[in-house]
Design a protein around this motif. Structure first.
Motif, PDB file in Angstrom:
ATOM      1  N   ILE A   1      48.897  35.347  41.729  1.00 27.13           N
ATOM      2  CA  ILE A   1      48.569  34.136  40.974  1.00 27.13           C
ATOM      3  C   ILE A   1      47.137  33.706  41.268  1.00 27.13           C
ATOM      4  CG2 ILE A   1      49.114  31.683  40.681  1.00 27.13           C
ATOM      5  CD1 ILE A   1      52.045  32.384  41.126  1.00 27.13           C
ATOM      6  N   GLY A   2      46.717  33.801  42.528  1.00 29.05           N
ATOM      7  CA  GLY A   2      45.350  33.445  42.884  1.00 29.05           C
ATOM      8  C   GLY A   2      44.334  34.321  42.194  1.00 29.05           C
ATOM      9  N   ARG A   3      44.642  35.601  42.058  1.00 32.24           N
ATOM     10  CA  ARG A   3      43.745  36.521  41.358  1.00 32.24           C
ATOM     11  C   ARG A   3      43.599  36.127  39.903  1.00 32.24           C
ATOM     12  NH1 ARG A   3      43.978  40.065  36.736  1.00 32.24           N
ATOM     13  NH2 ARG A   3      42.673  41.892  37.135  1.00 32.24           N
TER      14      ARG A   3
ATOM     15  N   LEU B   1      34.572  41.326  40.111  1.00 30.33           N
ATOM     16  CA  LEU B   1      33.550  40.572  40.835  1.00 30.33           C
ATOM     17  C   LEU B   1      32.276  41.402  41.019  1.00 30.33           C
ATOM     18  CD1 LEU B   1      35.781  38.831  43.541  1.00 30.33           C
ATOM     19  CD2 LEU B   1      34.609  37.739  41.614  1.00 30.33           C
ATOM     20  N   ARG B   2      32.446  42.698  41.249  1.00 29.15           N
ATOM     21  CA  ARG B   2      31.274  43.562  41.399  1.00 29.15           C
ATOM     22  C   ARG B   2      30.490  43.637  40.092  1.00 29.15           C
ATOM     23  NH1 ARG B   2      31.631  49.895  43.008  1.00 29.15           N
ATOM     24  NH2 ARG B   2      32.389  50.006  40.856  1.00 29.15           N
ATOM     25  N   ALA B   3      31.220  43.704  38.958  1.00 29.27           N
ATOM     26  CA  ALA B   3      30.543  43.752  37.656  1.00 29.27           C
ATOM     27  C   ALA B   3      29.807  42.449  37.366  1.00 29.27           C
ATOM     28  CB  ALA B   3      31.567  44.039  36.560  1.00 29.27           C
ATOM     29  N   ALA B   4      30.385  41.331  37.833  1.00 30.65           N
ATOM     30  CA  ALA B   4      29.790  40.021  37.551  1.00 30.65           C
ATOM     31  C   ALA B   4      28.764  39.608  38.605  1.00 30.65           C
ATOM     32  CB  ALA B   4      30.890  38.963  37.476  1.00 30.65           C
ATOM     33  N   TRP B   5      28.692  40.347  39.721  1.00 31.74           N
ATOM     34  CA  TRP B   5      27.854  39.914  40.840  1.00 31.74           C
ATOM     35  C   TRP B   5      26.383  39.715  40.489  1.00 31.74           C
ATOM     36  CZ3 TRP B   5      28.622  37.328  44.938  1.00 31.74           C
ATOM     37  CH2 TRP B   5      27.656  37.267  45.945  1.00 31.74           C
ATOM     38  N   PRO B   6      25.770  40.585  39.677  1.00 31.74           N
ATOM     39  CA  PRO B   6      24.363  40.345  39.332  1.00 31.74           C
ATOM     40  C   PRO B   6      24.149  38.968  38.706  1.00 31.74           C
ATOM     41  CG  PRO B   6      24.989  42.567  38.722  1.00 31.74           C
ATOM     42  CD  PRO B   6      26.251  41.868  39.132  1.00 31.74           C
ATOM     43  N   SER B   7      25.097  38.529  37.875  1.00 33.75           N
ATOM     44  CA  SER B   7      24.978  37.198  37.265  1.00 33.75           C
ATOM     45  C   SER B   7      25.292  36.106  38.277  1.00 33.75           C
ATOM     46  CB  SER B   7      25.929  37.080  36.073  1.00 33.75           C
ATOM     47  OG  SER B   7      25.587  38.005  35.066  1.00 33.75           O
TER      48      SER B   7
ATOM     49  N   THR C   1      45.868  44.738  42.252  1.00 35.79           N
ATOM     50  CA  THR C   1      45.352  43.413  41.901  1.00 35.79           C
ATOM     51  C   THR C   1      44.053  43.133  42.639  1.00 35.79           C
ATOM     52  OG1 THR C   1      47.494  42.440  41.347  1.00 35.79           O
ATOM     53  CG2 THR C   1      45.806  40.935  42.146  1.00 35.79           C
ATOM     54  N   LEU C   2      44.055  43.377  43.946  1.00 34.09           N
ATOM     55  CA  LEU C   2      42.845  43.150  44.746  1.00 34.09           C
ATOM     56  C   LEU C   2      41.730  44.113  44.351  1.00 34.09           C
ATOM     57  CD1 LEU C   2      44.538  42.594  48.218  1.00 34.09           C
ATOM     58  CD2 LEU C   2      43.490  40.856  46.757  1.00 34.09           C
ATOM     59  N   TRP C   3      42.112  45.351  44.053  1.00 40.07           N
ATOM     60  CA  TRP C   3      41.131  46.357  43.646  1.00 40.07           C
ATOM     61  C   TRP C   3      40.472  45.946  42.330  1.00 40.07           C
ATOM     62  CZ3 TRP C   3      42.498  52.212  42.498  1.00 40.07           C
ATOM     63  CH2 TRP C   3      41.309  52.913  42.298  1.00 40.07           C
ATOM     64  N   SER C   4      41.305  45.570  41.335  1.00 37.31           N
ATOM     65  CA  SER C   4      40.745  45.185  40.039  1.00 37.31           C
ATOM     66  C   SER C   4      39.909  43.917  40.159  1.00 37.31           C
ATOM     67  CB  SER C   4      41.863  44.994  39.005  1.00 37.31           C
ATOM     68  OG  SER C   4      42.704  43.902  39.353  1.00 37.31           O
TER      69      SER C   4
ATOM     70  N   ILE D   1      42.067  49.919  35.525  1.00 33.38           N
ATOM     71  CA  ILE D   1      42.804  49.534  36.736  1.00 33.38           C
ATOM     72  C   ILE D   1      43.653  48.295  36.459  1.00 33.38           C
ATOM     73  CG2 ILE D   1      42.583  48.748  39.128  1.00 33.38           C
ATOM     74  CD1 ILE D   1      39.932  50.278  39.238  1.00 33.38           C
ATOM     75  N   GLY D   2      43.095  47.349  35.710  1.00 29.29           N
ATOM     76  CA  GLY D   2      43.835  46.140  35.366  1.00 29.29           C
ATOM     77  C   GLY D   2      45.076  46.452  34.561  1.00 29.29           C
TER      78      GLY D   2
END
Length: 198
Positions: free
Chosen positions: A99-101, A175-181, A167-170, A126-127
């Protein structure tokens, strides 16, 4: 809306949630089986409405909004009821992670959409695999009863932990994809003074 078949199926999935909850608490011999069938029906319509939307070319903004909402509401309702039925840390922790994810990724998508970078965190393979394990696990745990000697609840419990790992992997991938932003210090804070928390 009612001329759009995928949207009707999405609405049906949302209407199944109170039916699912009532059946879960119903003092009836076959309540667990009925709950499992309702959950399976919701899972099937989740796939089917997306397929029909693409096949019939009935993709709509309303459907794009309602579809993930319906999915998350049904999954959250099922997980919360499972914890209420079996209140142990070994079940509560993975449920909180799942749920937190969903809350984290929903907030991330909303923020990325605000800055015009929503495409950077599109749904990953993965999702989708995670969703498959998650739905199967919840279905088996709702059914609970052994079938031909197979401990379905235990199998579902194990699959739920597999879903948590995915869930944690996805979430990490998103987050890695969004990290630059997220890490762009040149990006101004989004209306800090005029924005209230939702």
């Amino acid at each position: 809306m009612f001329q759009n078949i995928p949207n009707v199926l999405t609405l049906l999935r949302m209407l199944l949630i109170p039916v699912f909850v009532v059946l879960f608490y119903l003092p009836w011999q076959y309540a667990a089986e009925a709950c499992a069938i309702v959950f399976a029906l919701a899972a099937v319509t989740d796939w089917f409405d997306g397929y029909l939307a693409r096949r019939l070319k009935q993709v709509s903004a309303l459907g794009a909004f309602l579809d993930p909402v319906a999915d998350k509401l049904m999954v959250a309702a099922a997980l919360i009821l499972l914890v209420q039925q079996d209140p142990i840390p070994g079940l509560a922790i993975p449920v909180l992670v799942i749920i937190g994810r969903e809350i984290t990724i929903s907030a991330l998508r909303e923020w990325m959409a605000e800055i015009g970078a929503r495409a950077q965190i599109a749904v990953s393979a993965i999702g989708k695999v995670k969703t498959g394990f998650q739905m199967t696990a919840i279905f088996l745990m709702i059914y609970r009863n052994d079938l031909y000697g197979l401990p379905l609840y235990t199998i579902g419990f194990v699959l739920l932990y597999v879903a948590v790992i995915l869930t944690l992997w996805s979430m990490f991938m998103y987050l890695r994809a969004a990290w630059p932003s997220l890490n762009d210090t040149a990006e101004p804070q989004a209306e800090e003074n005029g924005r209230s928390s939702a």
